[in-house]
Design a protein around this motif. Structure first.
Motif, PDB file in Angstrom:
ATOM      1  N   ARG A 121     -11.291   2.775  -0.337  1.00 26.45           N
ATOM      2  CA  ARG A 121     -10.746   3.757   0.147  1.00 26.45           C
ATOM      3  C   ARG A 121      -9.166   4.089  -0.348  1.00 26.45           C
ATOM      4  O   ARG A 121      -8.673   3.411   0.011  1.00 26.45           O
ATOM      5  N   ASN A 122      -8.901   5.389   0.161  1.00 28.79           N
ATOM      6  CA  ASN A 122      -7.918   5.642   0.224  1.00 28.79           C
ATOM      7  C   ASN A 122      -7.285   5.523   1.732  1.00 28.79           C
ATOM      8  O   ASN A 122      -7.641   6.149   2.584  1.00 28.79           O
ATOM      9  N   SER A 123      -6.481   4.916   1.757  1.00 28.46           N
ATOM     10  CA  SER A 123      -6.093   4.618   3.160  1.00 28.46           C
ATOM     11  C   SER A 123      -5.217   5.525   3.968  1.00 28.46           C
ATOM     12  O   SER A 123      -5.289   6.147   5.255  1.00 28.46           O
ATOM     13  N   CYS A 124      -4.628   6.695   2.850  1.00 28.30           N
ATOM     14  CA  CYS A 124      -4.089   8.071   3.940  1.00 28.30           C
ATOM     15  C   CYS A 124      -4.657   9.144   3.643  1.00 28.30           C
ATOM     16  O   CYS A 124      -4.268  10.052   5.260  1.00 28.30           O
ATOM     17  N   LEU A 125      -6.387   8.258   4.079  1.00 32.52           N
ATOM     18  CA  LEU A 125      -7.151   9.750   4.507  1.00 32.52           C
ATOM     19  C   LEU A 125      -8.056   8.624   5.408  1.00 32.52           C
ATOM     20  O   LEU A 125      -9.413   9.355   5.938  1.00 32.52           O
ATOM     21  N   THR A 172       0.882  -0.740  -0.176  1.00 33.13           N
ATOM     22  CA  THR A 172      -0.094  -0.114   0.621  1.00 33.13           C
ATOM     23  C   THR A 172       1.246   1.138  -0.081  1.00 33.13           C
ATOM     24  O   THR A 172       1.569   1.526   1.151  1.00 33.13           O
ATOM     25  N   LYS A 173       0.699   2.228  -1.422  1.00 41.27           N
ATOM     26  CA  LYS A 173       1.534   3.147  -1.500  1.00 41.27           C
ATOM     27  C   LYS A 173       1.245   4.692  -0.731  1.00 41.27           C
ATOM     28  O   LYS A 173       0.021   4.713  -1.335  1.00 41.27           O
ATOM     29  N   LEU A 174       2.377   4.677   0.126  1.00 44.29           N
ATOM     30  CA  LEU A 174       1.808   6.791  -0.147  1.00 44.29           C
ATOM     31  C   LEU A 174       2.497   7.037  -1.376  1.00 44.29           C
ATOM     32  O   LEU A 174       3.590   7.512  -1.939  1.00 44.29           O
ATOM     33  N   ALA A 175       1.966   8.381  -2.220  1.00 44.84           N
ATOM     34  CA  ALA A 175       2.327   9.090  -3.192  1.00 44.84           C
ATOM     35  C   ALA A 175       1.547  10.045  -3.084  1.00 44.84           C
ATOM     36  O   ALA A 175       2.172  11.571  -3.864  1.00 44.84           O
ATOM     37  N   CYS A 176       1.208  10.603  -2.352  1.00 45.80           N
ATOM     38  CA  CYS A 176       0.770  12.109  -1.972  1.00 45.80           C
ATOM     39  C   CYS A 176      -0.171  12.537  -0.452  1.00 45.80           C
ATOM     40  O   CYS A 176       0.213  14.090   0.278  1.00 45.80           O
ATOM     41  N   GLY A 177      -0.755  10.989   0.236  1.00 44.25           N
ATOM     42  CA  GLY A 177      -1.015  11.600   1.762  1.00 44.25           C
ATOM     43  C   GLY A 177      -2.274  12.211   1.224  1.00 44.25           C
ATOM     44  O   GLY A 177      -3.248  13.018   2.344  1.00 44.25           O
ATOM     45  N   GLU A 178      -3.293  12.771   0.396  1.00 46.10           N
ATOM     46  CA  GLU A 178      -4.235  13.691   0.361  1.00 46.10           C
ATOM     47  C   GLU A 178      -5.302  13.036  -0.395  1.00 46.10           C
ATOM     48  O   GLU A 178      -6.319  13.753  -0.986  1.00 46.10           O
ATOM     49  N   GLY A 179      -5.924  11.875  -0.787  1.00 48.26           N
ATOM     50  CA  GLY A 179      -7.105  11.407  -0.954  1.00 48.26           C
ATOM     51  C   GLY A 179      -7.037  11.221  -2.930  1.00 48.26           C
ATOM     52  O   GLY A 179      -7.778  11.270  -3.588  1.00 48.26           O
ATOM     53  N   GLU A 180      -5.947  12.204  -3.498  1.00 45.94           N
ATOM     54  CA  GLU A 180      -5.202  12.607  -5.337  1.00 45.94           C
ATOM     55  C   GLU A 180      -4.802  11.444  -6.296  1.00 45.94           C
ATOM     56  O   GLU A 180      -5.085  12.043  -6.681  1.00 45.94           O
ATOM     57  N   CYS A 181      -4.166  10.448  -5.499  1.00 49.36           N
ATOM     58  CA  CYS A 181      -3.530   9.369  -6.536  1.00 49.36           C
ATOM     59  C   CYS A 181      -4.282   8.273  -6.247  1.00 49.36           C
ATOM     60  O   CYS A 181      -3.399   7.468  -7.391  1.00 49.36           O
ATOM     61  N   GLY A 182      -5.155   8.334  -5.144  1.00 54.52           N
ATOM     62  CA  GLY A 182      -5.252   6.482  -5.037  1.00 54.52           C
ATOM     63  C   GLY A 182      -4.163   5.435  -5.143  1.00 54.52           C
ATOM     64  O   GLY A 182      -4.262   3.810  -4.603  1.00 54.52           O
ATOM     65  N   ALA A 183      -2.967   5.820  -4.745  1.00 56.89           N
ATOM     66  CA  ALA A 183      -1.952   4.418  -4.677  1.00 56.89           C
ATOM     67  C   ALA A 183      -2.095   3.674  -3.920  1.00 56.89           C
ATOM     68  O   ALA A 183      -1.817   2.998  -3.325  1.00 56.89           O
ATOM     69  N   CYS A 184      -2.771   4.219  -2.395  1.00 54.67           N
ATOM     70  CA  CYS A 184      -3.028   4.044  -1.351  1.00 54.67           C
ATOM     71  C   CYS A 184      -4.445   2.881  -1.154  1.00 54.67           C
ATOM     72  O   CYS A 184      -4.970   2.719  -0.113  1.00 54.67           O
ATOM     73  N   THR A 185      -4.476   3.209  -2.087  1.00 59.13           N
ATOM     74  CA  THR A 185      -6.377   2.151  -2.020  1.00 59.13           C
ATOM     75  C   THR A 185      -5.814   1.082  -1.409  1.00 59.13           C
ATOM     76  O   THR A 185      -5.464  -0.257  -1.626  1.00 59.13           O
TER      77      THR A 185
HETATM   78  S1  FES Z   1      -1.341   8.717  -0.849  1.00 57.83           S
HETATM   79 FE1  FES Z   1      -2.799   9.929  -2.681  1.00 57.83          FE
HETATM   80  S2  FES Z   1      -5.131   9.327  -2.617  1.00 57.83           S
HETATM   81 FE2  FES Z   1      -3.669   8.615  -0.463  1.00 57.83          FE
END
Ligand code: FES
Ligand SMILES: Cc1cc2nc3c(=O)[nH]c(=O)nc-3n(C[C@H](O)[C@H](O)[C@H](O)COP(=O)(O)OP(=O)(O)OC[C@H]3O[C@@H](n4cnc5c(N)ncnc54)[C@H](O)[C@@H]3O)c2cc1C
Ligand code: FES
Lengths: 769, 158, 289
Positions: B60-64, B39-52
């Motif tokens: 869900r976006n796990s970063c949020l 599960t990747k962190l690429a933005c931390g703000e729900g805008e990229c889906g890498a953490c789905t």
């Molecule tokens: S890290 Fe980009 S949406 Fe969660």
């Protein structure tokens, strides 16, 4: 029964990527995922000023925070500088020159403690006068950014060929234009990250995303105060790079300083916001072009003067004119050319290299200009381009032999497949219609190096090969993998030569202590150069094996071949013995024992550019033509790209999957450049450092693609292939700009073509602003 | 040290427990305590889906997503898709279609695809594109990812 | 975020509420912050803008707050209903397609799976999308606290960015509006060019009763062109029940432009926001004819 094995070639077959399974199941550990025993985290305090003297730094509270292992400022460092002109101290000593400048750094047990420690560091500044615009920075009395550079010109390139005055005199028409191209960000999905580890003997291991491992050793060492030989570079898998990691950037030496000070491994990783603020951008350029032609459309001269906003420090951005110049002087046949570029220090962020390297910028300007020229003489854009297309084997003004190119074929294919001319004429008639949604079609082409670029004394790559008793092959290559698919290409080429399955080829490519030298992944060079070296090393191994096999037969080794794990008789395909068996026989042959081990260093037949910018710097060149069909919402200004036709000279298709992937991905990046991506920098500050406000292309925005590969079969290239990865990003943007004009009669010279910009331009044209 | 809360949940089919920091995201918890680096962190703000990830059947976006909110829930990460029985058809489709370049977006793309297929095994190309609109890929231009989802969709529809 | 700009929250207490009563108990002293989908709260967590008070009250498991139902001519939507549930709801798709239409332009699937209607209202962003059609539908907000249960009309609920009539001890429990009649017409428009995953630079909702090319009882609400959603009451009055002629459209566009208050920022200029608002309204008025 005798076994007959036909020759089967993998070249041109759809091959899936070797690293894909591990990535799909998330076994791949990216650098961002790495954890070393006893590892600390590192973070950087960056300035919020754009030009100021540092009066004082008080880090005492940070040092006292529990969990903090070290706080460092410039005084803790040897003082060496990095960057192309060695003008950038990793931690700033007494002056900050742009928003991202590094003031201090912290190593601590957790990222949270680092954050808190950073907040506790107090910095006092004395603000200095600022300058953000190139022309203002060149004016007398402008603030000086670097004391040793009083005119603020960081770098200048000049080139002239032919007789410009004669060219002008011979012109029936002269067209002038200005094009300002913008700041954009790489947006690698994996943010910048590095780990450093110091050993007891003063050697340092750096885990980094670099695309330039051997140059990093050389470039980083002075800033660290260590010998380049004592720097070991390891490149774990990365989440994209696209040119962003060609130079050494301050966070890398800073991480080493922290590791050195704490004698523990340190990991430093950016947040996305930091990635936007503190990474190199694509080089912004202000172009002025004057170009002449005869009535029949024959180009007579071209003069391009450009200013590059160099920001506070000099990274690879300032060197992009080496590529821009090639396009400006050599794309289409022009007898008389002149080019000038000046990179000017300002208080803006600075630029690095980025896929397409100066040619994205150049092609935007030139291909927009070409359309304007065609219109001036009433020629259609296809005919005008065909009229001036470089022929194969043309020697360009800078002394490149273009070799087996097919620009004409690219243009014709793209135009014919898209029914360009019919659509173009039809759309041209609709400029005054009151339809809200209008259709447009545009074409653009470009030229790029496709066989490396000899920007150093060598553009070579080394490869080592070994085979074991089970006929498994290990290739240790100098070439770097950043997700583009090098491993797969190499395995494919080697398996082709040695007649072993691809899965039996292991590629090692990530440790400077193991790998032979290479100049890194850039300039669309890796498949070409590392590929050639891999073929050559495999051929050496093959010859060694076949000679050994021949000694057991009454044939010469030329009469034998390696196919599907067997030594066979080449003509009949008759299997003579299993490959692993002959390898074991070679190995256990008593006094004559031999192992199959081979090495190769491939230096492409290109020349470094001389001080007058002359030289055939790439071993191959190629072109692409793109046609874009768009629909413009003339009210809201939104452009929907419906379909893109791409015709690209790829030399030879090695693996269509990889090729399509590079072209599709490259075009997506170019679409962002054309339509939505812009790092908004005002008074040196980045206003939109997030994916919320910096829009890269998403899946629903992607158009339909029609890809045509033109196979010119490069004589030198691996299996005839050329480098292909940059052209797709380079060509698409002006095709869209030209399509916008075709749809609306509105020309936008400065990208990106955002809805607001387009809507404004259309409203202005209609007198409704 | 900030406040922690004991939570118990099902992770990739197995019951687990953790002391979650109240300010931590599910992403931090999964990557940290559970070492689930897929599960990747690429933005931390729900805008990229890498953490789905998939939580109680929803992507869900796990970063949020606050880590403490996982308590009592059923969580699926990309690591949960590969088992002794083989690799998931979605993963196979991504491999076969050439949908993976640097691969950093891949786990998020695959998890979102799993979710989309669970809702609708027969997606139109437009539904696929819209379904992936929250997942950014910087490498591929999405075409091969869309084909991979279509291929997985064909398998799922059987 | 850069470390020096972070202001991480200081949470001293965590409450996982299992019922509305437990939630309003935990909010009673005004020291609690409700956590629903977290898509606003967690994204703003470290920005130090004071959204997170010292007690985090997780309401995401309160089943009383879930569900979409029609009771006695009214549609009631629980505060925890997600944007995905709105998008997928058979009831809404049949009777109020305006709401799924909005949901289809909202963020991306993963966010829609988390984002709640209550959070969209309580967060009170000028760019909140869901509130526009809800205002158009004449929604009232049900607020509960230990002190009382009260209903407030959603139009008039917002005082400024992040600021509403709701007090710190209150919880949004549900929203309600009358089931729209058969001739109800409602459209939602939002800035692009992406189909979704865009924070609105301008969003518009136009509703009313459409009969013979005339829109009566119209509501015209704009988002992201002022500190709160803006209801263009004068423009509504101008078009109410009128034949939508070219002249009327031209006058309505001009009047609307005086009612909205867009700003210039790096995302869009005042000119362009106005241009978008005009384009949306013009197209939707023409579509009513
Ligand atoms: S890290 Fe980009 S949406 Fe969660
Ligand atoms: C990537 C991304 C894209 C987005 N796109 C859009 C978009 O297109 N359109 C749009 O409108 N918004 C968008 N948003 C914003 C956000 O998703 C919405 O505002 C969402 O509806 C908030 O709901 P939530 O449940 O996540 O709220 P939370 O984050 O849980 O809470 C938000 C605020 O509301 C309070 N709150 C929540 N529920 C209640 C309640 N029942 N009673 C009292 N107070 C409560 C919380 O205390 C907090 O202050 C986006 C956000 C992200 C991260
Ligand atoms: S494959 Fe690199 S981001 Fe998608």
């Amino acid at each position: 029964m005798d076994k007959i094995i036909e020759k089967q070639s993998l070249i041109g077959k759809r091959v899936t990527k070797l690293d894909a399974p591990d990535k799909a199941v998330a076994r791949t550990r990216y650098i961002n995922d790495m954890v070393l025993p006893r590892m600390l985290f590192g973070k950087i305090l960056r300035t919020d000023r754009v030009h100021a003297h540092i009066v004082s730094i008080d880090a005492s509270a940070a040092e006292a925070l529990p969990g903090v292992a070290a706080v460092i400022t410039a005084k803790d460092t040897p003082g060496g500088k990095i960057g192309v002109l060695r003008d950038n101290p990793p931690l700033k000593t007494d002056t900050v020159r742009c928003i991202r400048d590094e003031i201090a750094a912290v190593a601590a047990d957790s990222e949270e403690i680092c954050d808190e420690a950073i907040r506790l560091i107090k910095v006092e500044y004395d603000d200095l006068p600022t300058v953000f615009d190139c022309t203002e920075a060149l004016a007398a009395g402008a603030p000086i950014i670097h004391e040793d550079c009083p005119d603020n010109i960081a770098m200048e390139q000049n080139f002239e060929h032919g007789d410009m005055a004669a060219g002008e005199a011979a012109s029936d028409y002269i067209v002038e234009g200005e094009y300002n191209v913008h700041y954009v960000a790489h947006c690698n999905m994996g943010v910048s990250c590095t780990l450093a580890d110091y050993d007891t003997d003063g050697r340092v291991t750096i885990y980094t995303q670099t695309q330039y491992p051997f140059n990093v050793k050389m470039d980083i060492a002075p800033s660290l105060g260590v010998h380049p030989g004592d720097v070991r570079i390891i490149q774990p898998p990365v989440g994209g790079a696209f040119g962003s990691k060609l130079d050494v950037y301050p966070y890398e030496p800073i991480c080493v300083f922290l590791a050195k000070k704490t004698r523990r491994p340190v990991k430093l990783i950016y947040s996305r916001e930091e990635e936007f603020i503190a990474s190199p951008t694509r080089q912004p350029v202000e172009f002025k072009i004057r170009a002449g032609m005869k009535k029949d459309g024959t180009l007579t001269f071209r003069d391009c003067d450009s200013l590059l906003n160099n920001g506070g420090y000099t990274s690879w951005g300032a060197t992009t004119p080496y590529v821009t110049m090639r396009t400006m002087t050599s794309h289409y046949t022009v007898p008389n050319v002149k080019y000038r570029a000046r990179a000017v220090y300002t208080n803006n962020p600075f630029a690095g290299s980025f896929r397409g390297y100066g040619n994205v910028q150049a092609t935007w300007a030139l291909e927009t200009h070409m359309d304007k020229m065609a219109e001036t003489i009433g020629m259609d854009p296809v005919a005008f381009r065909l009229k001036n297309a470089n022929p194969p084997n043309e020697i360009t003004p800078q002394g490149s032999n273009l070799g087996c190119i097919d620009l004409t074929g690219c243009i014709k294919q793209a135009a014919e497949r898209s029914d360009f001319l019919n659509k173009w004429h039809e759309n041209n008639k609709g400029w005054d219609s009151s339809e809200r949604f209008r259709r447009g079609i545009g074409i653009a082409t470009s030229l790029h190096n496709a066989g490396g670029a000899k920007i150093h004394k060598s553009d070579g790559c080394g490869t080592m090969l070994k085979m074991d008793d089970y006929a498994r092959v290990t290739i240790i290559t100098g070439g770097s993998e950043i997700g583009q698919g090098l491993d797969t290409v190499l395995a494919q080429l080697v398996s082709e030569e040695l007649g072993v399955p691809m899965r039996d080829v292991t590629i090692i490519n990530n440790d400077s202590a193991l790998r032979p030298w290479d100049v890194g992944v850039h300039a669309s060079r890796t498949t070409y150069i590392a590929g050639n070296s891999a073929i050559r090393v495999a051929r050496k191994a093959r010859e060694q094996i076949l000679k050994a096999a021949a000694s057991h037969t009454n044939m010469t080794h030329e009469m034998l071949d390696l196919r599907q794990g067997y030594v066979v008789q080449a003509e009949s395909g008759l299997a003579l013995m299993p490959l692993d068996k002959i390898l074991r026989q070679m190995h256990f042959a008593g006094e004559d024992a031999e192992l199959v081990m081979a090495t190769d260093y491939y230096e492409p037949p290109s020349e470094p550019e001389d001080k007058d910018h002359m030289g055939d710097m790439s071993a191959a060149y190629s072109h692409a033509a793109h046609v874009a069909e768009i629909v413009v919402d003339t009210k809201l200004g939104a452009i929907t790209v419906e379909k893109i036709w791409s015709a690209q000279d790829v030399g030879r298709v090695i693996n269509p999957v990889g090729l399509e992937g590079q072209i599709e991905g490259g075009i997506a990046m170019g679409l962002g450049y054309a339509l939505s991506e812009e790092l908004k920098i005002v008074e040196g500050k980045v206003l939109n450092p997030s994916f919320r406000d910096y829009h890269v292309m998403t899946a629903p925005e992607m158009p339909e693609f029609d890809l045509t590969f033109i196979e010119t079969g490069d004589a030198e290239g691996p299996a005839g292939a050329k480098g292909i990865a940059e052209l797709p990003t380079i060509v698409i943007a002006p095709a869209i700009g030209n399509a916008l004009y075709n749809a609306t009669g509105v020309r936008i010279d400065h990208p990106p073509l955002t809805p607001e910009k387009v809507a404004r331009a259309i409203a202005e044209k209609n007198g409704r602003l | 040290m900030s406040l922690t809360q004991k939570i118990i949940f099902t992770l990739n089919g197995k019951p687990v427990q953790a002391d979650a920091q109240v300010t931590a995201s599910a992403l931090e918890l999964l990557r940290g305590a559970f070492e689930l680096g897929g599960t990747k962190l690429a933005c931390g703000e729900g805008e990229c889906g890498a953490c789905t990830i998939i939580v109680d059947g929803r992507s869900r976006n796990s970063c949020l997503l606050p880590a403490v909110d996982l308590d009592g829930r059923e969580v699926l990460t990309v690591e949960g898709l590969w088992s002794e029985d083989g690799i998931d058809p979605v993963q196979q489709a991504f491999i076969d279609e050439g949908a993976i370049q640097c691969g950093f977006c891949t786990p998020g793309m695959i998890m979102q695809t799993k979710y989309l297929l669970s809702k609708n095994p027969r997606m139109t190309p437009e539904e696929i594109e819209r379904g992936l609109e929250g997942n950014v890929c910087r490498c591929t231009g999405y075409k091969k990812i869309i084909s991979a989802v279509a291929a997985a969709s064909a398998v799922a529809a059987e | 975020m850069l470390p020096q700009n972070k202001r991480p929250p200081d949470i001293g207490e965590y409450v996982a509420a299992s019922s509305v009563d437990a939630a309003i108990d935990a909010l009673a002293d005004g020291q609690g912050t409700a956590l629903a989908g977290g898509t606003d709260l967690w994204a703003q967590k470290d920005s130090g803008n004071g959204r997170l008070r010292q007690r985090l009250v997780n309401i995401s498991r309160v089943s009383e707050l879930c569900g979409i139902a029609e009771v006695a001519g009214k549609i009631r939507i629980g505060a925890l209903t997600t944007i995905s549930e709105i998008l997928e709801s058979p009831l809404l798709n049949e009777k109020v397609p305006l709401l799924p239409q909005m949901a289809n332009r909202f963020a991306a699937p993963q966010i829609r799976n988390a984002a709640t209607i209550g959070g969209n209202i309580a967060n009170a962003s000028p760019a909140a999308d869901a509130v526009l059609p809800l205002i158009g539908l004449g929604t009232s907000v049900e607020l509960r606290s230990k002190r009382e249960t009260r209903f407030l009309p959603l139009s008039g609920f917002f005082k400024g960015p992040g600021n509403t009539q709701m007090t710190a001890d209150e919880l949004i429990t549900a929203i309600e509006f009358e089931t729209p009649p058969g001739n109800f017409h409602g459209v939602f428009c939002k800035s692009g060019p992406r189909p979704a995953l865009e924070i609105s630079m301008v969003a518009m909702c136009l509703t009313g009763l459409l009969e013979g090319g005339k829109l009566s009882n119209p509501r015209l609400v704009f988002g992201a062109v002022g500190p709160t959603p803006i209801c263009c009451e004068k423009t509504e009055a101008m078009i109410d029940g009128k034949t939508i002629s070219d002249d009327l459209i031209a006058s309505a566009l001009d009047l609307m432009a005086t009612e909205i208050a867009p700003i210039d920022d790096f995302r869009a200029s005042k000119w362009y926001r106005t241009q978008m608002a005009r384009t949306f309204l013009e197209a939707e008025l023409i579509a009513c004819r």
